[in-house]
Design a protein around this motif. Structure first.
Motif, short mmCIF file in Angstrom:
data_model
loop_
_atom_site.label_atom_id
_atom_site.label_comp_id
_atom_site.label_asym_id
_atom_site.label_seq_id
_atom_site.Cartn_x
_atom_site.Cartn_y
_atom_site.Cartn_z
N LYS A 153 0.85 -1.21 0.00
CA LYS A 153 0.00 0.00 0.00
C LYS A 153 0.88 1.25 0.00
O LYS A 153 0.62 2.21 -0.72
CB LYS A 153 -0.90 -0.02 1.25
CG LYS A 153 -1.73 1.24 1.46
CD LYS A 153 -2.56 1.16 2.73
CE LYS A 153 -1.75 1.45 3.96
NZ LYS A 153 -2.58 1.47 5.20
N ASN A 194 -5.43 -9.71 -4.07
CA ASN A 194 -6.26 -8.79 -3.27
C ASN A 194 -5.46 -8.17 -2.13
O ASN A 194 -5.85 -8.23 -0.97
CB ASN A 194 -7.48 -9.56 -2.74
CG ASN A 194 -8.61 -8.62 -2.38
OD1 ASN A 194 -8.63 -7.47 -2.83
ND2 ASN A 194 -9.51 -9.07 -1.55
N ASP A 197 -6.46 -2.47 -0.76
CA ASP A 197 -7.86 -2.06 -0.79
C ASP A 197 -8.08 -1.14 -2.00
O ASP A 197 -7.29 -0.24 -2.25
CB ASP A 197 -8.14 -1.29 0.51
CG ASP A 197 -9.62 -1.15 0.77
OD1 ASP A 197 -10.33 -0.71 -0.16
OD2 ASP A 197 -10.07 -1.48 1.88
#
Length: 216
Positions: A153, A194, A197
Motif C-alpha cells: 500500500k 487482493n 484495498d
C-alpha cells in the motif's frame, strides 16, 4: 549497491535488497523473471504450482521495493523540498507519515522526506528475518500478510506521486515505458491476491483501467 544520483544524500536511496543465491526464494525470483520475459504480465503474477503463497508474496514484495527504489532514484533531482513541499498524488490526495513506532501520530512532510521515511521503513521490514525469512523451512509469522499489505500500500504511494507530480520528468528521461511496465506488473500482482484495498488505488484509477484493459 546504493543508488546515488546528483548531490542528494545517500539516505534517500536504499541499497538494493538481494535475495541470496541458491535459496528457494532465489529460484522463485528466477521463475518470476523468466515468466515476465514472456511478456504476459497476468501469467507472471500467478502463484506457481505447489508454491507457498507467503513465499511468493515475499519474493515479489522485495522485487517491487527494488524496482520502485530505482525508478524514484531517476527523478530525485526533480523531487525536492521546494518542488514537492507535501507528499501528494494530485490535488485531492495528500499523504502524512506515521510508522506506529517511531512516529505514532501522522506528520505532514515533503515528498522526499516522506519517501525517505517510507523506503527506510520498508527496508527495515525486509531485513527482519522473523518477518521475511530467507532460510528454507523457517515459517512466516502469522501477521506476515498484513505487513506485506501495508508495505505494498505504501509503495503504491510512490508510484502515485511519480505519476502525478513527475511524469513530465520521467518522459524527458525516456523512462515512461519502464515505469508503465513496472506499475502494470505491480497492479496485476496486487489485484491477483487482493493485497491493496481498492479505495487506496483511487489516485491512479484511470491509469489502472487504461493499462489493464489492454490485456483483457
Amino acid at each position: 549497491m546504493s543508488f546515488l544520483f546528483g548531490n542528494r544524500s545517500s539516505k534517500t536511496f536504499k541499497p538494493k535488497k538481494n535475495i541470496p543465491e541458491g535459496c528457494h526464494q532465489y529460484e522463485l525470483l528466477k521463475h518470476a523473471e523468466a515468466t515476465l520475459g514472456s511478456g504476459n504480465l497476468r501469467m507472471a503474477v500467478m502463484l506457481p504450482d505447489g508454491e507457498d503463497l507467503n513465499e511468493w508474496v515475499a519474493v515479489n514484495t522485495v522485487d517491487f521495493f527494488n524496482q520502485i527504489n530505482m525508478l524514484y532514484g531517476t527523478i530525485t533531482d526533480f523531487c525536492t523540498e521546494e518542488s514537492c513541499p507535501v507528499m501528494s498524488a494530485g490535488p485531492k490526495y495528500e499523504y502524512h507519515w506515521a510508522d506506529g513506532t517511531n512516529i505514532k501520530k501522522p506528520i505532514k512532510c515533503s515528498a522526499p522526506k516522506y519517501i525517505d521515511y517510507l523506503m527506510t521503513w520498508v527496508q527495515d521490514q525486509l531485513d527482519d528475518e522473523t518477518l521475511f525469512p530467507s532460510k528454507i523451512g523457517v515459517p512466516f509469522k502469522r501477521n506476515f500478510m498484513s505487513v506485506a499489505k501495508t508495505i505494498l500500500k505504501r509503495l503504491f504511494r510512490v508510484y502515485a506521486h511519480i505519476y502525478h507530480q513527475h511524469f513530465d520528468s520521467v518522459m524527458q528521461l525516456q523512462e515512461e515505458a519502464h515505469l508503465n511496465t513496472s506499475f502494470k506488473h505491480f497492479i496485476f500482482f496486487v489485484h491477483e491476491f487482493n493485497l491493496i484495498d481498492r479505495k487506496e488505488l483511487v489516485p491512479l484509477q484511470e491509469l489502472i483501467e487504461k493499462l489493464t484493459t489492454k490485456d483483457r
